[in-house]
Design a protein around this motif. Structure first.
Motif, PDB file in Angstrom:
ATOM      1  N   GLU A   1       0.833  -1.214   0.000  1.00 29.96           N
ATOM      2  CA  GLU A   1       0.000   0.000   0.000  1.00 29.96           C
ATOM      3  C   GLU A   1       0.864   1.260   0.000  1.00 29.96           C
ATOM      4  O   GLU A   1       0.551   2.226  -0.696  1.00 29.96           O
TER       5      GLU A   1
ATOM      6  N   GLY B   1       2.184   1.665  -3.367  1.00 30.35           N
ATOM      7  CA  GLY B   1       1.094   2.104  -4.238  1.00 30.35           C
ATOM      8  C   GLY B   1       0.772   3.576  -4.088  1.00 30.35           C
ATOM      9  O   GLY B   1       0.583   4.286  -5.085  1.00 30.35           O
TER      10      GLY B   1
ATOM     11  N   PHE C   1      -1.876   0.240  -7.702  1.00 33.26           N
ATOM     12  CA  PHE C   1      -3.337   0.305  -7.806  1.00 33.26           C
ATOM     13  C   PHE C   1      -3.827   1.577  -8.488  1.00 33.26           C
ATOM     14  O   PHE C   1      -5.015   1.877  -8.448  1.00 33.26           O
TER      15      PHE C   1
END
Length: 117
Positions: A73, A76, A83
């Motif tokens: 995450e 990202g 994503f």
């Protein structure tokens, strides 16, 4: 001892999610939005303590998977390669490099649940 705690954990989660659904349907979104971080953290706690497995290898795997999820995450959010373009607000609690810790915990629960199935 595990059976009663498991039953209480499942009941509490059902009540919390039913209340959240009620709040979303009837426009109480601000109140329930503000409880999101608490809900996710409590769900993780109940997942760990109330789960059917509570041994060292399982916990180490869960921590590792959660840390990897948080790292993905972070990558990202920083690079927008994983994503796409997105960001988190402060609603979900304490961030690490702009990613709330509960997001890593969520990834841990998701992956471990899928592996169990």
């Amino acid at each position: 001892m595990k059976n009663w705690f498991y039953s209480i954990s499942v009941s509490l989660l059902l009540i919390m999610h039913a209340a959240g659904l009620y709040g979303l349907v009837y426009g109480q979104t601000n109140f329930y939005r503000d409880l999101s971080a608490f809900n996710l953290a409590l769900t993780f706690f109940l997942f760990v303590v109330g789960g059917s497995r509570f041994d060292k290898p399982y916990l180490l795997t869960l921590i590792t998977v959660s840390a990897i999820g948080l790292a993905v995450e972070i990558i990202g959010v920083k690079t927008q390669l994983v994503f796409g373009h997105y960001q988190y607000t402060s609603i979900l609690g304490t961030p690490v490099m702009n990613v709330p810790v509960v997001i890593g915990l969520n990834w841990g629960m998701l992956i471990m649940s899928c592996a169990a199935v």
